[in-house]
Design a protein around this motif. Structure first.
Motif: not given
Ligand code: AMP
Ligand code: MG
Length: 336
Positions: A47, A51, A79, A84-85, A88, A91-92, A95, A321-323
């Protein structure tokens, strides 16, 4: 370049931007691959990698494809399923772009995106997908308004198994392509070889698969002194035969006549050849997209986003939200 939908992929190792035009013409993806220094993928480090690369990668993608902000009409992102990390971060970024550019946002199912880029690229219509990647191994086919999982791995993904075996031999990630090379070089020198000379477990259970026993047994053969090339060859033969057997039974069960390969392991010439031979024998057709669309890529996310926006509304911020454990058959398929 004109109006495009941009897609962001970030389920695991790969952070990638890609796009399609409104009639489905794909761009090249611009991607960065996280390679762990030692061991397997560390979700937080992956992650961090994503980023750190997000800004420069997006600029490079826009520049390479001559896309300006005004050309972007929607943003699609993975999604789930995935880490998860990592999810995210994608997704960020999605958005943020959606808010900044005031354009619709659409969250897509990563596994379904492999099917849709395959349909887009190969022209197949109603395939059984043999999805063989790092983290996933599934046999999927459309039934009514869902893509149903007909068979899948009960433990690790096939790519993950190949990567782990390679890593134990000191081969860097991704190990799959190196194993392919070692296997084919060894087989060229030993064309009459038989898999029984390097026995490994054959791991089909009903319509499902598993790979960790195969991984352990392959390591045992190395420990016993078998040549690395021979073990790579036998490992591929066993793992790919198991996948192709389940795919064949899925074709028989559903009555479908197209087999589509997807996921990074679908880059492998031997699994392609086995799929082609199996399909020939049952008057079906095996097909696969170019390698750049087999591995995880942003373009496939854009393509599924395009298909979804043709038939349904974009998602709202609070629905984004992610899944991480999103299932293939959770997504309602409303497009053709
Ligand atoms: P993906 O998870 O779909 O991005 O694909 C990455 C996985 O594909 C990794 O496990 C790679 O080792 C594997 N892979 C890529 N190319 C090949 C190949 N030629 N043969 C076998 N596995 C491969
Ligand atoms: Mg994938």
């Amino acid at each position: 370049m004109g109006d495009v939908i941009v897609g962001i992929e970030s389920t695991a190792h790969t952070f990638s931007f890609g796009s399609v035009t409104h009639d489905g013409a794909p761009s090249n993806s611009t991607s960065a691959l996280y390679r762990p220094e030692t061991g397997g993928i560390h979700p937080r480090e992956a992650a961090d990698h994503h980023s750190q690369h997000a800004h420069d990668l997006l600029q490079k993608f826009l520049q390479d494809n001559q896309i300006s902000n005004d050309d972007i009409t929607a943003i699609a992102f993975s999604q789930g399923p995935g880490l998860g990390p990592c999810l995210r971060i994608g997704a960020t970024v999605a958005r943020t772009l959606s808010e900044q550019l005031e354009i619709p946002l659409v969250g897509v199912n990563h596994c379904v995106a492999h099917i849709e880029i395959g349909r887009n690229q190969t022209g197949c219509d109603d395939p059984v997908l043999l999805y063989v990647s790092g983290g996933n191994t599934q046999v999927i086919a459309r039934a009514g308004d869902r893509y149903k999982v007909i068979g899948e791995t009960l433990d690790i993904g096939i790519g993950n198994m190949l990567d782990k075996f390679a890593r134990n031999q000191g081969i860097a990630f991704p190990g799959g392509p190196k194993i392919e090379k070692l296997a084919s070089e060894w087989h060229a020198l030993n064309p009459d070889a038989d898999v029984s000379d390097c026995p490994l477990p054959y791991s089909v259970q009903g319509m499902d698969l598993n790979f960790s026993g195969l991984l352990n047994a392959a390591q045992l053969r190395i420990n016993e002194g078998k040549e690395l090339g021979q073990v790579c060859w036998s490992l591929q033969e066993h793992a790919f035969t198991a996948c192709v057997e389940v795919a064949e039974r899925a074709l028989a069960h559903t009555g479908k006549t197209e087999l589509l390969l997807g996921g990074g392991v679908a880059c492998n010439e031997r699994i392609r050849e086995m799929s082609r031979l199996m399909c020939e024998q049952r008057s079906a057709e095996a097909t696969w997209p170019e390698k750049r669309f087999c591995v995880d890529n942003g373009t496939m996310i854009a393509e599924l986003g395009r298909r979804m926006l043709e038939v349904s509304s974009p998602i709202l911020y609070h629905e984004s939200d992610i899944n991480p454990s999103l299932r293939t058959d959770h997504t309602i398929v409303e497009w053709d």
